[in-house]
Design a protein around this motif. Structure first.
Motif, PDB file in Angstrom:
ATOM      1  N   THR B 143      76.411  16.291 -42.267  1.00 46.70           N
ATOM      2  CA  THR B 143      77.283  16.983 -43.235  1.00 46.70           C
ATOM      3  C   THR B 143      78.346  17.880 -42.612  1.00 46.70           C
ATOM      4  N   HIS B 144      78.151  18.374 -41.392  1.00 53.24           N
ATOM      5  CA  HIS B 144      79.027  19.386 -40.779  1.00 53.24           C
ATOM      6  C   HIS B 144      78.899  20.728 -41.477  1.00 53.24           C
ATOM      7  N   ASP B 145      78.051  20.816 -42.487  1.00 54.60           N
ATOM      8  CA  ASP B 145      77.923  22.060 -43.247  1.00 54.60           C
ATOM      9  C   ASP B 145      76.630  22.759 -42.823  1.00 54.60           C
ATOM     10  N   PRO B 146      76.756  23.947 -42.174  1.00 56.86           N
ATOM     11  CA  PRO B 146      75.559  24.628 -41.681  1.00 56.86           C
ATOM     12  C   PRO B 146      74.518  24.877 -42.784  1.00 56.86           C
ATOM     13  N   LYS B 147      74.985  25.061 -44.019  1.00 53.52           N
ATOM     14  CA  LYS B 147      74.045  25.307 -45.120  1.00 53.52           C
ATOM     15  C   LYS B 147      73.085  24.140 -45.290  1.00 53.52           C
ATOM     16  N   LEU B 148      73.563  22.935 -44.987  1.00 54.87           N
ATOM     17  CA  LEU B 148      72.733  21.731 -45.162  1.00 54.87           C
ATOM     18  C   LEU B 148      72.131  21.272 -43.835  1.00 54.87           C
ATOM     19  N   ASP B 149      72.967  21.262 -42.785  1.00 52.26           N
ATOM     20  CA  ASP B 149      72.505  20.738 -41.491  1.00 52.26           C
ATOM     21  C   ASP B 149      71.450  21.643 -40.844  1.00 52.26           C
ATOM     22  N   ASP B 150      71.697  22.964 -40.855  1.00 52.79           N
ATOM     23  CA  ASP B 150      70.802  23.871 -40.128  1.00 52.79           C
ATOM     24  C   ASP B 150      69.355  23.826 -40.621  1.00 52.79           C
ATOM     25  N   PRO B 151      69.124  23.943 -41.947  1.00 53.13           N
ATOM     26  CA  PRO B 151      67.724  23.876 -42.393  1.00 53.13           C
ATOM     27  C   PRO B 151      67.075  22.529 -42.059  1.00 53.13           C
ATOM     28  N   ALA B 152      67.871  21.459 -42.070  1.00 48.97           N
ATOM     29  CA  ALA B 152      67.322  20.135 -41.741  1.00 48.97           C
ATOM     30  C   ALA B 152      66.915  20.100 -40.266  1.00 48.97           C
ATOM     31  N   LEU B 153      67.795  20.611 -39.393  1.00 47.45           N
ATOM     32  CA  LEU B 153      67.495  20.591 -37.955  1.00 47.45           C
ATOM     33  C   LEU B 153      66.308  21.509 -37.655  1.00 47.45           C
ATOM     34  N   ASP B 154      66.244  22.632 -38.359  1.00 43.61           N
ATOM     35  CA  ASP B 154      65.121  23.550 -38.175  1.00 43.61           C
ATOM     36  C   ASP B 154      63.801  22.833 -38.491  1.00 43.61           C
ATOM     37  N   ARG B 155      63.772  22.127 -39.613  1.00 44.88           N
ATOM     38  CA  ARG B 155      62.555  21.386 -39.989  1.00 44.88           C
ATOM     39  C   ARG B 155      62.272  20.257 -38.989  1.00 44.88           C
ATOM     40  N   ALA B 156      63.321  19.559 -38.577  1.00 41.43           N
ATOM     41  CA  ALA B 156      63.146  18.428 -37.652  1.00 41.43           C
ATOM     42  C   ALA B 156      62.569  18.916 -36.320  1.00 41.43           C
ATOM     43  N   LYS B 171      82.089  21.780 -29.569  1.00 39.64           N
ATOM     44  CA  LYS B 171      82.297  23.171 -29.983  1.00 39.64           C
ATOM     45  C   LYS B 171      81.392  23.486 -31.193  1.00 39.64           C
ATOM     46  N   THR B 172      81.428  22.602 -32.176  1.00 40.78           N
ATOM     47  CA  THR B 172      80.577  22.759 -33.362  1.00 40.78           C
ATOM     48  C   THR B 172      79.117  22.826 -32.950  1.00 40.78           C
ATOM     49  N   HIS B 173      78.770  21.966 -31.978  1.00 41.02           N
ATOM     50  CA  HIS B 173      77.369  21.879 -31.569  1.00 41.02           C
ATOM     51  C   HIS B 173      76.924  23.166 -30.870  1.00 41.02           C
ATOM     52  N   ALA B 174      77.806  23.733 -30.037  1.00 36.58           N
ATOM     53  CA  ALA B 174      77.471  24.971 -29.329  1.00 36.58           C
ATOM     54  C   ALA B 174      77.202  26.091 -30.343  1.00 36.58           C
ATOM     55  N   ALA B 175      78.045  26.169 -31.369  1.00 32.86           N
ATOM     56  CA  ALA B 175      77.864  27.198 -32.403  1.00 32.86           C
ATOM     57  C   ALA B 175      76.563  26.950 -33.162  1.00 32.86           C
ATOM     58  N   ARG B 176      76.268  25.694 -33.396  1.00 36.81           N
ATOM     59  CA  ARG B 176      75.051  25.316 -34.118  1.00 36.81           C
ATOM     60  C   ARG B 176      73.804  25.736 -33.334  1.00 36.81           C
ATOM     61  N   LEU B 177      73.851  25.496 -32.011  1.00 35.81           N
ATOM     62  CA  LEU B 177      72.700  25.847 -31.171  1.00 35.81           C
ATOM     63  C   LEU B 177      72.474  27.360 -31.182  1.00 35.81           C
ATOM     64  N   GLU B 178      73.577  28.113 -31.229  1.00 35.93           N
ATOM     65  CA  GLU B 178      73.424  29.573 -31.290  1.00 35.93           C
ATOM     66  C   GLU B 178      72.736  29.988 -32.579  1.00 35.93           C
ATOM     67  N   ARG B 179      73.140  29.384 -33.683  1.00 35.04           N
ATOM     68  CA  ARG B 179      72.518  29.744 -34.975  1.00 35.04           C
ATOM     69  C   ARG B 179      71.034  29.376 -34.965  1.00 35.04           C
ATOM     70  N   LEU B 180      70.724  28.187 -34.416  1.00 33.61           N
ATOM     71  CA  LEU B 180      69.319  27.752 -34.419  1.00 33.61           C
ATOM     72  C   LEU B 180      68.487  28.610 -33.472  1.00 33.61           C
ATOM     73  N   SER B 181      69.107  29.050 -32.398  1.00 32.84           N
ATOM     74  CA  SER B 181      68.371  29.897 -31.459  1.00 32.84           C
ATOM     75  C   SER B 181      68.081  31.252 -32.110  1.00 32.84           C
ATOM     76  N   ALA B 182      69.002  31.713 -32.991  1.00 28.78           N
ATOM     77  CA  ALA B 182      68.760  32.950 -33.742  1.00 28.78           C
ATOM     78  C   ALA B 182      67.578  32.788 -34.706  1.00 28.78           C
ATOM     79  N   LEU B 183      67.292  31.531 -35.071  1.00 27.63           N
ATOM     80  CA  LEU B 183      66.139  31.268 -35.943  1.00 27.63           C
ATOM     81  C   LEU B 183      64.833  31.216 -35.140  1.00 27.63           C
ATOM     82  N   GLY B 184      64.951  31.382 -33.810  1.00 26.05           N
ATOM     83  CA  GLY B 184      63.747  31.440 -32.987  1.00 26.05           C
ATOM     84  C   GLY B 184      63.470  30.180 -32.189  1.00 26.05           C
ATOM     85  N   HIS B 185      64.399  29.208 -32.185  1.00 25.87           N
ATOM     86  CA  HIS B 185      64.163  27.977 -31.405  1.00 25.87           C
ATOM     87  C   HIS B 185      64.527  28.212 -29.938  1.00 25.87           C
TER      88      HIS B 185
END
Lengths: 106, 231
Positions: B143-156, B171-185
């Motif tokens: 989706t490119h939308d963190p609201k949808l992609d992030d919770p899915a990746l967190d569960r995966a 670039k998008t991926h680097a930002a995504r990894l930062e958000r997921l790492s903030a979730l404790g990954h």
């Protein structure tokens, strides 16, 4: 084996329509062979065919055996191999072997 | 082969039951394993074939048996019923995957855009909690939308999925990894995510991108050399 065609379901539908059907299954492979064990082909007495058991090199021979198997009702185990000399001659480097079980659908 | 065996095999496939088909290569006797009426050695061979996901001929005593492992189809869970999913879903299903499409936005995830698709209009985290990705499941976010992609990746990342991919630029991926790492990954866990997703085949068009993604999933599943990413 998941395949492009669902050979067993096609065979069952032919059988359901009153056709005589034989099923050929690759039961073992050695070396490099184009289709893995579990690949299937179905053949009817009327000449319908679905699926495959090789890259096309042995289907003719298998279809012929399938006709005999449907006539006799007795399954047959076939072996096909490419000897190294023959492989060299026809330009195939693989030298693969396959075993194919041909049986009637009852 | 008996017609009734084909019916039973199709039923097992439809209900995602792993079964082994056993065929005596001398007299044509057949079993669907496990079967309490089959010899124990045959049931054991069936279990091993399913565990190895491999079909071959076995010699038991004086008899040869063809034992065919018929595990449930691998699943591909796509998050985002977007344009790429329209190319990826048919390609994946032709490659033997059962495709499940998740998108809570009904304007995207509807039967008109995806005729006959297995669509789930829930939020990705709820949908994935239901689907419980296992070792035979791949998850790809589109989706490119963190609201949808992030919770899915967190569960995966909390699952045993054999492949996790996320569409998006470096670039998008680097930002995504930062958000997921903030979730404790942890970094090690985040390396499971393939981003940018797909093999580097220079894809430009939508079907080409879909092809690069399914090719990478196959490479990982089958242990092909292209499935290894060198960082």
């Amino acid at each position: 084996m998941i395949d492009v065609e669902d050979v067993l379901s096609i065979a069952a539908s032919w059988h359901g329509a009153g056709e005589q059907v034989a099923i050929a299954t690759v039961t073992e492979t050695w070396g490099s062979s184009p289709r893995p064990a579990g690949s299937r082909m179905a053949v009817t007495t009327s000449g319908k065919m679905a699926g495959s058991v090789s890259g096309g090199c042995i289907e003719g021979a298998v279809a012929e055996t399938a006709q005999q198997v449907m006539a006799s009702g007795v399954p047959k185990l076939l072996s096909f191999g490419v000897t190294n000399e023959r492989a060299w001659e026809v330009g195939l480097a693989c030298g693969g072997k396959v075993q194919v079980f041909v049986e009637p659908l009852i | 082969m008996k017609n009734a065996t084909i019916t039973a095999l199709n039923h097992a496939m439809a209900t995602r039951q792993p079964v082994a088909f056993a065929k005596n290569l001398s007299d044509g006797t057949e079993f669907l394993l496990p079967d309490p009426h089959a010899p124990e050695a045959l049931n054991e061979a069936g279990r091993l074939a399913l565990a190895a996901d491999k079909s071959t001929t076995h010699v038991l005593g004086s008899e040869s048996w063809f034992i065919e492992a018929r595990n449930p189809a691998p699943r591909l869970v796509l998050v985002g019923a977007v344009h790429i999913a329209q190319a990826l879903a048919p390609l994946a299903s032709m490659s033997g995957f059962e495709v499940i499409l998740i998108d809570p936005r009904q304007g995207f995830g509807n039967q008109e855009r995806f005729p006959g698709a297995n669509l789930v209009n829930d939020w990705p985290d709820e949908a994935l909690n239901q689907l419980k990705p296992d070792m035979r499941t791949a998850v790809v976010t589109l989706t490119h939308d963190p609201k949808l992609d992030d919770p899915a990746l967190d569960r995966a990342l909390h699952s045993n999925a054999f492949y996790i991919g996320a569409l998006g630029s470096r670039k998008t991926h680097a930002a995504r990894l930062e958000r997921l790492s903030a979730l404790g990954h942890q970094a090690e866990s985040l390396q499971r995510i393939r981003g940018p997703v797909g093999l580097d085949i220079g894809s430009v068009t939508t079907p080409e991108i879909a092809l690069s993604i399914i090719a990478e999933i196959v490479a990982v599943r089958r242990g092909g050399s292209l499935g290894l990413r060198v960082k």
